[in-house]
Design a protein around this motif. Structure first.
Motif, PDB file in Angstrom:
ATOM      1  N   ILE A  78      27.205  24.458   2.004  1.00 39.57           N
ATOM      2  CA  ILE A  78      27.495  25.044   0.692  1.00 39.57           C
ATOM      3  C   ILE A  78      26.213  25.505  -0.002  1.00 39.57           C
ATOM      4  O   ILE A  78      25.110  25.055   0.297  1.00 39.57           O
ATOM      5  CB  ILE A  78      28.260  24.068  -0.231  1.00 39.57           C
ATOM      6  CG1 ILE A  78      27.418  22.826  -0.548  1.00 39.57           C
ATOM      7  CG2 ILE A  78      29.614  23.704   0.359  1.00 39.57           C
ATOM      8  CD1 ILE A  78      28.043  21.930  -1.622  1.00 39.57           C
ATOM      9  N   ILE A  79      26.406  26.427  -0.938  1.00 41.00           N
ATOM     10  CA  ILE A  79      25.375  26.871  -1.868  1.00 41.00           C
ATOM     11  C   ILE A  79      26.002  26.749  -3.249  1.00 41.00           C
ATOM     12  O   ILE A  79      27.185  27.047  -3.430  1.00 41.00           O
ATOM     13  CB  ILE A  79      24.982  28.334  -1.594  1.00 41.00           C
ATOM     14  CG1 ILE A  79      24.496  28.486  -0.152  1.00 41.00           C
ATOM     15  CG2 ILE A  79      23.914  28.809  -2.576  1.00 41.00           C
ATOM     16  CD1 ILE A  79      24.430  29.936   0.308  1.00 41.00           C
ATOM     17  N   ILE A 132      20.567  21.096  -0.971  1.00 39.73           N
ATOM     18  CA  ILE A 132      21.476  22.239  -1.094  1.00 39.73           C
ATOM     19  C   ILE A 132      20.874  23.235  -2.090  1.00 39.73           C
ATOM     20  O   ILE A 132      20.446  22.839  -3.180  1.00 39.73           O
ATOM     21  CB  ILE A 132      22.861  21.770  -1.595  1.00 39.73           C
ATOM     22  CG1 ILE A 132      23.513  20.849  -0.553  1.00 39.73           C
ATOM     23  CG2 ILE A 132      23.760  22.958  -1.913  1.00 39.73           C
ATOM     24  CD1 ILE A 132      24.726  20.103  -1.078  1.00 39.73           C
ATOM     25  N   PRO A 133      20.828  24.514  -1.759  1.00 38.64           N
ATOM     26  CA  PRO A 133      20.313  25.510  -2.722  1.00 38.64           C
ATOM     27  C   PRO A 133      21.172  25.538  -3.988  1.00 38.64           C
ATOM     28  O   PRO A 133      22.401  25.400  -3.911  1.00 38.64           O
ATOM     29  CB  PRO A 133      20.425  26.835  -1.965  1.00 38.64           C
ATOM     30  CG  PRO A 133      20.534  26.454  -0.524  1.00 38.64           C
ATOM     31  CD  PRO A 133      21.221  25.129  -0.480  1.00 38.64           C
ATOM     32  N   PHE A 134      20.528  25.702  -5.120  1.00 40.74           N
ATOM     33  CA  PHE A 134      21.243  25.830  -6.398  1.00 40.74           C
ATOM     34  C   PHE A 134      20.655  27.052  -7.108  1.00 40.74           C
ATOM     35  O   PHE A 134      19.455  27.100  -7.382  1.00 40.74           O
ATOM     36  CB  PHE A 134      21.071  24.569  -7.251  1.00 40.74           C
ATOM     37  CG  PHE A 134      22.150  24.396  -8.288  1.00 40.74           C
ATOM     38  CD1 PHE A 134      22.326  25.324  -9.309  1.00 40.74           C
ATOM     39  CD2 PHE A 134      22.996  23.303  -8.245  1.00 40.74           C
ATOM     40  CE1 PHE A 134      23.325  25.169 -10.257  1.00 40.74           C
ATOM     41  CE2 PHE A 134      24.012  23.131  -9.192  1.00 40.74           C
ATOM     42  CZ  PHE A 134      24.172  24.071 -10.199  1.00 40.74           C
ATOM     43  N   ILE A 135      21.521  28.013  -7.409  1.00 38.85           N
ATOM     44  CA  ILE A 135      21.074  29.287  -7.940  1.00 38.85           C
ATOM     45  C   ILE A 135      21.375  29.403  -9.436  1.00 38.85           C
ATOM     46  O   ILE A 135      22.505  29.176  -9.875  1.00 38.85           O
ATOM     47  CB  ILE A 135      21.748  30.470  -7.197  1.00 38.85           C
ATOM     48  CG1 ILE A 135      21.642  30.278  -5.679  1.00 38.85           C
ATOM     49  CG2 ILE A 135      21.134  31.793  -7.644  1.00 38.85           C
ATOM     50  CD1 ILE A 135      20.228  30.159  -5.143  1.00 38.85           C
ATOM     51  N   TYR A 208      25.918  39.430  -9.155  1.00 35.54           N
ATOM     52  CA  TYR A 208      24.797  39.949  -8.369  1.00 35.54           C
ATOM     53  C   TYR A 208      24.033  38.826  -7.670  1.00 35.54           C
ATOM     54  O   TYR A 208      23.752  38.907  -6.468  1.00 35.54           O
ATOM     55  CB  TYR A 208      23.860  40.737  -9.285  1.00 35.54           C
ATOM     56  CG  TYR A 208      22.575  41.159  -8.610  1.00 35.54           C
ATOM     57  CD1 TYR A 208      22.569  42.171  -7.652  1.00 35.54           C
ATOM     58  CD2 TYR A 208      21.369  40.535  -8.925  1.00 35.54           C
ATOM     59  CE1 TYR A 208      21.391  42.548  -7.017  1.00 35.54           C
ATOM     60  CE2 TYR A 208      20.188  40.911  -8.302  1.00 35.54           C
ATOM     61  CZ  TYR A 208      20.199  41.919  -7.349  1.00 35.54           C
ATOM     62  OH  TYR A 208      19.030  42.278  -6.721  1.00 35.54           O
ATOM     63  N   PHE A 209      23.732  37.756  -8.401  1.00 33.63           N
ATOM     64  CA  PHE A 209      22.958  36.666  -7.807  1.00 33.63           C
ATOM     65  C   PHE A 209      23.799  35.804  -6.855  1.00 33.63           C
ATOM     66  O   PHE A 209      23.259  35.228  -5.910  1.00 33.63           O
ATOM     67  CB  PHE A 209      22.292  35.820  -8.891  1.00 33.63           C
ATOM     68  CG  PHE A 209      21.065  36.475  -9.465  1.00 33.63           C
ATOM     69  CD1 PHE A 209      19.933  36.645  -8.684  1.00 33.63           C
ATOM     70  CD2 PHE A 209      21.059  36.956 -10.764  1.00 33.63           C
ATOM     71  CE1 PHE A 209      18.802  37.269  -9.196  1.00 33.63           C
ATOM     72  CE2 PHE A 209      19.935  37.583 -11.283  1.00 33.63           C
ATOM     73  CZ  PHE A 209      18.797  37.754 -10.496  1.00 33.63           C
ATOM     74  N   ILE A 210      25.086  35.739  -7.097  1.00 30.88           N
ATOM     75  CA  ILE A 210      25.960  35.067  -6.122  1.00 30.88           C
ATOM     76  C   ILE A 210      25.918  35.851  -4.812  1.00 30.88           C
ATOM     77  O   ILE A 210      25.661  35.303  -3.734  1.00 30.88           O
ATOM     78  CB  ILE A 210      27.409  34.965  -6.642  1.00 30.88           C
ATOM     79  CG1 ILE A 210      27.501  34.006  -7.835  1.00 30.88           C
ATOM     80  CG2 ILE A 210      28.344  34.498  -5.518  1.00 30.88           C
ATOM     81  CD1 ILE A 210      28.844  34.049  -8.553  1.00 30.88           C
ATOM     82  N   LYS A 215      25.083  33.235   2.400  1.00 35.70           N
ATOM     83  CA  LYS A 215      24.400  32.954   3.663  1.00 35.70           C
ATOM     84  C   LYS A 215      25.386  32.493   4.727  1.00 35.70           C
ATOM     85  O   LYS A 215      26.035  31.460   4.578  1.00 35.70           O
ATOM     86  CB  LYS A 215      23.331  31.886   3.456  1.00 35.70           C
ATOM     87  CG  LYS A 215      22.479  31.618   4.679  1.00 35.70           C
ATOM     88  CD  LYS A 215      21.391  30.600   4.374  1.00 35.70           C
ATOM     89  CE  LYS A 215      20.524  30.329   5.602  1.00 35.70           C
ATOM     90  NZ  LYS A 215      19.462  29.314   5.322  1.00 35.70           N
ATOM     91  N   GLY A 216      25.480  33.269   5.793  1.00 36.03           N
ATOM     92  CA  GLY A 216      26.274  32.885   6.953  1.00 36.03           C
ATOM     93  C   GLY A 216      27.688  32.441   6.612  1.00 36.03           C
ATOM     94  O   GLY A 216      28.411  33.112   5.879  1.00 36.03           O
ATOM     95  N   GLU A 217      28.063  31.263   7.125  1.00 39.08           N
ATOM     96  CA  GLU A 217      29.399  30.724   6.923  1.00 39.08           C
ATOM     97  C   GLU A 217      29.472  29.771   5.719  1.00 39.08           C
ATOM     98  O   GLU A 217      30.482  29.104   5.517  1.00 39.08           O
ATOM     99  CB  GLU A 217      29.849  29.970   8.185  1.00 39.08           C
ATOM    100  CG  GLU A 217      29.957  30.846   9.428  1.00 39.08           C
ATOM    101  CD  GLU A 217      30.993  31.950   9.262  1.00 39.08           C
ATOM    102  OE1 GLU A 217      32.108  31.639   8.786  1.00 39.08           O
ATOM    103  OE2 GLU A 217      30.682  33.104   9.608  1.00 39.08           O
TER     104      GLU A 217
END
Length: 284
Positions: A78-79, A132-135, A208-210, A215-217
């Motif tokens: 997940i992201i 986990i990346p958090f944007i 846009y940032f989502i 990334k991938g699956e």
């Protein structure tokens, strides 16, 4: 006779137990049919993006976001991303996630919401603990404020660095989307044609940032005020503009006095509608 008496007593206490089984929420599909958490998880696993629309002060909404995130993370990469963190604070957020900055420093260098500690910190800390990346997806509020006063054109006066924190210009805009029409009605005499444009600058930037960070699956779980994704417009509309084939699941939050059935006005707000008892404790 004895057997019949036992059956009657069992039935009696079962009915009493059922009537006292208070539940704080109920899930429905967009057509108003009751559904369950298991089906929500199953559908979300297959999505590329989940837009989890919340009421910012609703404790059940925040609790379920965390549980939902944990459960999806057990099954898929997940992201995470959130409206509550602004794009020009991504550097500070990344430093916190990597352990290069403590909470006190994050508090003083990023523009955190007043209810961050109770409602969003658990999500950020889950990301930190599990790498986990958090944007930070939202437009810095000062630029949305500029748009509300002067329209999209004002964004052209920004520096290249400032523009990098916002969706690419010119930002597409449809004033007839249900959310923007509703905003104009709600504001009445206190509104201007630029107010829905300011909302659109937020929706477009989050989308846009989502999209930029897919990334991938992996499943991208995004937390936002439910108004930003209700009726399949707002963020959802912009995502479809940026990436027409992306698979999105939307969750809307509503509050009702009676959670046993979905009120007609709440039909078709999202793929899944989280109906919460209106008496549930508010976090702020």
């Amino acid at each position: 006779m004895k057997t019949n008496t036992i059956v009657l007593f069992t039935l009696f206490f079962s009915i009493i137990g059922f009537s006292q089984n208070k539940m704080p929420y109920q899930l429905f599909d967009k057509n108003g049919k009751k559904t369950c958490y298991k089906k929500l998880i199953k559908a979300s696993e297959k999505a590329t993006i989940v837009l989890f629309g919340e009421y910012h002060n609703n404790s059940i909404s925040h609790w379920l976001q965390l549980e939902f995130t944990k459960d999806i993370a057990e099954k898929k990469s997940i992201i995470l991303g959130a409206e509550m963190l602004e794009s020009d604070n991504q550097k500070q957020l990344d430093q916190y996630l990597k352990g290069e900055m403590d909470q006190k420093k994050l508090d003083s260098t990023a523009r955190l919401w007043p209810n961050y500690k109770t409602d969003y910190k658990p999500l950020v800390d889950f990301a930190k603990e599990n790498h986990i990346p958090f944007i930070a997806t939202n437009i810095p509020r000062r630029y949305a404020s500029m748009v509300s006063k002067k329209g999209f054109e004002v964004l052209e006066t920004l520096t290249e660095e400032e523009k990098s924190w916002i969706a690419p210009q010119p930002i597409p805009f449809d004033p007839n989307l249900p959310g923007y029409v509703e905003m104009m009605k709600m504001m009445g005499d206190h509104t201007s044609p630029n107010m829905p444009k300011a909302q659109a600058s937020k929706d477009a930037t989050m989308a846009y940032f989502i999209n930029k960070n897919l990334k991938g699956e992996s499943v991208f779980i995004h937390y936002n005020g439910t108004f930003h994704s209700d009726n399949f417009d707002g963020i959802n509309w912009y995502l479809k503009n940026y990436n027409p084939t992306v698979k999105i699941i939307t969750i809307s939050t509503v509050e009702q006095k009676d959670i046993s059935k979905l009120e007609k006005e709440n039909y078709n707000k999202a793929d899944f509608i989280l109906v919460i008892d209106e008496d549930v404790t508010k976090t702020h």
